[in-house]
Design a protein around this motif. Structure first.
Motif, PDB file in Angstrom:
ATOM      1  N   GLN A  81       0.813  -1.220   0.000  1.00 45.19           N
ATOM      2  CA  GLN A  81       0.000   0.000   0.000  1.00 45.19           C
ATOM      3  C   GLN A  81       0.847   1.270   0.000  1.00 45.19           C
ATOM      4  OE1 GLN A  81      -3.184  -0.168   2.947  1.00 45.19           O
ATOM      5  NE2 GLN A  81      -3.153  -2.404   2.863  1.00 45.19           N
ATOM      6  N   GLY A  82       2.159   1.130  -0.254  1.00 47.12           N
ATOM      7  CA  GLY A  82       3.035   2.297  -0.324  1.00 47.12           C
ATOM      8  C   GLY A  82       3.614   2.747   0.996  1.00 47.12           C
ATOM      9  N   ILE A  83       3.353   2.006   2.050  1.00 46.20           N
ATOM     10  CA  ILE A  83       3.835   2.399   3.376  1.00 46.20           C
ATOM     11  C   ILE A  83       5.352   2.254   3.470  1.00 46.20           C
ATOM     12  CG2 ILE A  83       3.692   1.906   5.852  1.00 46.20           C
ATOM     13  CD1 ILE A  83       0.731   0.953   5.128  1.00 46.20           C
ATOM     14  N   GLY A  84       5.886   1.194   2.891  1.00 41.97           N
ATOM     15  CA  GLY A  84       7.340   1.017   2.887  1.00 41.97           C
ATOM     16  C   GLY A  84       8.034   2.169   2.179  1.00 41.97           C
ATOM     17  N   SER A  85       7.464   2.617   1.073  1.00 48.27           N
ATOM     18  CA  SER A  85       8.040   3.757   0.344  1.00 48.27           C
ATOM     19  C   SER A  85       7.967   5.032   1.176  1.00 48.27           C
ATOM     20  CB  SER A  85       7.326   3.959  -0.992  1.00 48.27           C
ATOM     21  OG  SER A  85       7.585   2.861  -1.847  1.00 48.27           O
ATOM     22  N   LYS A  86       6.868   5.215   1.919  1.00 51.80           N
ATOM     23  CA  LYS A  86       6.760   6.379   2.806  1.00 51.80           C
ATOM     24  C   LYS A  86       7.852   6.337   3.874  1.00 51.80           C
ATOM     25  CE  LYS A  86       1.862   7.510   2.544  1.00 51.80           C
ATOM     26  NZ  LYS A  86       0.628   7.748   3.301  1.00 51.80           N
ATOM     27  N   LEU A  87       8.091   5.152   4.423  1.00 47.81           N
ATOM     28  CA  LEU A  87       9.145   5.015   5.432  1.00 47.81           C
ATOM     29  C   LEU A  87      10.512   5.309   4.836  1.00 47.81           C
ATOM     30  CD1 LEU A  87       7.859   1.883   7.354  1.00 47.81           C
ATOM     31  CD2 LEU A  87       8.314   4.131   8.371  1.00 47.81           C
ATOM     32  N   VAL A  88      10.777   4.789   3.635  1.00 50.24           N
ATOM     33  CA  VAL A  88      12.066   5.054   2.982  1.00 50.24           C
ATOM     34  C   VAL A  88      12.218   6.554   2.735  1.00 50.24           C
ATOM     35  CG1 VAL A  88      13.404   4.738   0.858  1.00 50.24           C
ATOM     36  CG2 VAL A  88      12.389   2.755   2.001  1.00 50.24           C
TER      37      VAL A  88
END
Length: 166
Positions: A81-88
């Protein structure tokens, strides 16, 4: 769903521990003790949905110009859901604020990191990592993780670069 990323706080330690232990049990993340998490809480960014901690990642300084993304994980049911990208993105902003120009990671998910602007590289270009952590790892001579790196964007047009930045 309204996910926010923020700096971790001491009250996040138990949720961080549970998330990381889930990955560690599968052999895809190094375990971290509650004590280690508590000592290093200032290195973590967490993703939160309402009151629930749903993801995390941390930065580990390996040298004056290099940090490593560690302990990047998302709770089941929230992946994709794009959460990993937000964290990165949040971790990259943190590295930039610290003045660190290179961010690396060792991963089994190289496609995810490539999607987030990282390039696959040879692990051996990071002696800081090898001598800090890998030297103590059981997989030292048969490591199956992939090294990735991303450079922090250079100064904006019009800003002068110092010789140290070139």
């Amino acid at each position: 769903m309204s996910v926010i990323c923020r700096k971790a706080q001491q009250e996040d330690v138990d949720a961080l521990y549970e998330l990381i232990q889930g990955y560690a049990a599968k052999g895809i993340m190094l375990p971290r003790s509650r004590e280690a998490l508590s000592r290093n809480i200032d290195t973590f960014i967490v993703a939160q949905d309402g009151e629930r901690l749903i993801g995390c990642g941390s930065l580990c300084k390996l040298g004056s110009d290099l940090v490593e993304i560690r302990s990047l994980g998302i709770v089941d049911g929230y992946k994709g859901q794009g959460i990993g990208s937000k964290l990165v993105d949040a971790l990259m902003e943190e590295a930039k604020a610290l003045g660190i120009p290179k961010v690396m990671a060792l991963t089994y998910e190289s496609a995810f990191f490539q999607k987030n602007g990282f390039n696959i590289v040879d692990k051996e270009i990071f002696p800081e990592k090898v001598w800090t952590d890998c030297v103590h790892c059981a997989k030292q001579h048969c490591c199956d993780e992939i090294a990735v790196v991303r450079l922090i964007e250079p100064a904006a047009v019009g800003e002068r670069l110092s010789f140290a930045q070139i």
